[in-house]
Design a protein around this motif. Structure first.
Motif, PDB file in Angstrom:
ATOM      1  N   GLY A   6       0.839  -1.192   0.000  1.00 55.36           N
ATOM      2  CA  GLY A   6       0.000   0.000   0.000  1.00 55.36           C
ATOM      3  C   GLY A   6       0.874   1.242   0.000  1.00 55.36           C
ATOM      4  N   THR A   7       0.506   2.219  -0.822  1.00 52.46           N
ATOM      5  CA  THR A   7       1.231   3.493  -0.903  1.00 52.46           C
ATOM      6  C   THR A   7       0.324   4.601  -0.394  1.00 52.46           C
ATOM      7  N   THR A   8       0.879   5.482   0.446  1.00 52.90           N
ATOM      8  CA  THR A   8       0.072   6.555   1.022  1.00 52.90           C
ATOM      9  C   THR A   8      -0.304   7.599  -0.029  1.00 52.90           C
ATOM     10  N   ARG A   9      -1.489   8.136   0.130  1.00 53.56           N
ATOM     11  CA  ARG A   9      -2.070   9.064  -0.846  1.00 53.56           C
ATOM     12  C   ARG A   9      -1.384  10.426  -0.892  1.00 53.56           C
ATOM     13  N   ASP A  10      -0.577  10.742   0.100  1.00 57.63           N
ATOM     14  CA  ASP A  10       0.123  12.026   0.060  1.00 57.63           C
ATOM     15  C   ASP A  10       1.213  12.047  -1.009  1.00 57.63           C
ATOM     16  N   LEU A  11       1.422  10.935  -1.682  1.00 56.92           N
ATOM     17  CA  LEU A  11       2.360  10.870  -2.801  1.00 56.92           C
ATOM     18  C   LEU A  11       1.668  11.143  -4.140  1.00 56.92           C
ATOM     19  N   LEU A  12       0.404  11.559  -4.081  1.00 56.52           N
ATOM     20  CA  LEU A  12      -0.336  11.956  -5.285  1.00 56.52           C
ATOM     21  C   LEU A  12      -0.364  13.478  -5.397  1.00 56.52           C
ATOM     22  N   THR A  13      -0.285  13.969  -6.619  1.00 52.45           N
ATOM     23  CA  THR A  13      -0.425  15.405  -6.852  1.00 52.45           C
ATOM     24  C   THR A  13      -1.901  15.783  -6.784  1.00 52.45           C
ATOM     25  N   ALA A  14      -2.197  17.057  -6.857  1.00 58.40           N
ATOM     26  CA  ALA A  14      -3.584  17.534  -6.838  1.00 58.40           C
ATOM     27  C   ALA A  14      -4.388  16.962  -7.997  1.00 58.40           C
ATOM     28  N   SER A  15      -3.716  16.638  -9.097  1.00 57.71           N
ATOM     29  CA  SER A  15      -4.412  16.071 -10.254  1.00 57.71           C
ATOM     30  C   SER A  15      -4.554  14.548 -10.177  1.00 57.71           C
ATOM     31  N   GLY A  16      -4.099  13.958  -9.066  1.00 55.14           N
ATOM     32  CA  GLY A  16      -4.266  12.519  -8.886  1.00 55.14           C
ATOM     33  C   GLY A  16      -3.172  11.661  -9.498  1.00 55.14           C
ATOM     34  N   LYS A  17      -2.092  12.269  -9.921  1.00 61.41           N
ATOM     35  CA  LYS A  17      -0.959  11.542 -10.503  1.00 61.41           C
ATOM     36  C   LYS A  17       0.132  11.376  -9.450  1.00 61.41           C
ATOM     37  N   PRO A  18       0.957  10.325  -9.571  1.00 66.32           N
ATOM     38  CA  PRO A  18       2.081  10.197  -8.639  1.00 66.32           C
ATOM     39  C   PRO A  18       3.001  11.408  -8.720  1.00 66.32           C
ATOM     40  N   ALA A  19       3.571  11.796  -7.589  1.00 66.56           N
ATOM     41  CA  ALA A  19       4.445  12.956  -7.511  1.00 66.56           C
ATOM     42  C   ALA A  19       5.829  12.674  -8.087  1.00 66.56           C
ATOM     43  N   PHE A  20       6.052  11.484  -8.580  1.00 64.45           N
ATOM     44  CA  PHE A  20       7.333  11.088  -9.172  1.00 64.45           C
ATOM     45  C   PHE A  20       7.048  10.151 -10.332  1.00 64.45           C
ATOM     46  N   ASN A  21       8.071   9.676 -10.981  1.00 66.00           N
ATOM     47  CA  ASN A  21       7.934   8.829 -12.164  1.00 66.00           C
ATOM     48  C   ASN A  21       7.081   7.593 -11.882  1.00 66.00           C
ATOM     49  N   GLU A  22       6.116   7.333 -12.726  1.00 66.85           N
ATOM     50  CA  GLU A  22       5.203   6.200 -12.553  1.00 66.85           C
ATOM     51  C   GLU A  22       5.832   4.858 -12.891  1.00 66.85           C
ATOM     52  N   ALA A  23       7.050   4.842 -13.412  1.00 67.60           N
ATOM     53  CA  ALA A  23       7.691   3.595 -13.828  1.00 67.60           C
ATOM     54  C   ALA A  23       7.818   2.591 -12.681  1.00 67.60           C
ATOM     55  N   ALA A  24       8.046   3.069 -11.480  1.00 68.68           N
ATOM     56  CA  ALA A  24       8.161   2.157 -10.331  1.00 68.68           C
ATOM     57  C   ALA A  24       6.866   1.386 -10.119  1.00 68.68           C
ATOM     58  N   PHE A  25       5.736   2.056 -10.250  1.00 71.84           N
ATOM     59  CA  PHE A  25       4.449   1.381 -10.074  1.00 71.84           C
ATOM     60  C   PHE A  25       4.164   0.420 -11.223  1.00 71.84           C
TER      61      PHE A  25
END
Length: 86
Positions: A6-25
């Motif tokens: 589980g990843t905490t939601r504070d790592l999402l931007t206001a637009s709902g995208k990850p705050a860093f590169n999505e490649a890890a996910f």
């Protein structure tokens, strides 16, 4: 049984995208032995209920305390805090 992360939601931007590169996910999603999701709750501290749902946690700001992992049904085996490196 898959390893649940589980990843905490504070790592999402206001637009709902990850705050860093999505490649890890994307890597996590390709592995059939791993189930990954955003933790539904937006919390300041990991609760025992959250720790009981996941084998691994990827957190940013939420605190993880002894109480977070004290229950007998705690599944968490590893906690990674964002920003500390790999």
């Amino acid at each position: 049984m898959a390893f649940r992360i589980g990843t905490t939601r504070d790592l999402l931007t206001a637009s709902g995208k990850p705050a860093f590169n999505e490649a890890a996910f994307e890597e996590l999603q390709r592995n059939p032995d791993i189930e990954w999701e955003w933790i539904p709750e937006d919390v300041p501290e990991i609760t025992p209920e959250i720790a009981a749902r996941y084998d691994g946690l990827h957190v940013n700001l939420p605190r993880v305390t002894a109480a977070s992992v004290a229950r007998e049904d705690c599944r968490v085996k590893i906690i990674g805090r964002n920003g500390v490196g790999f």
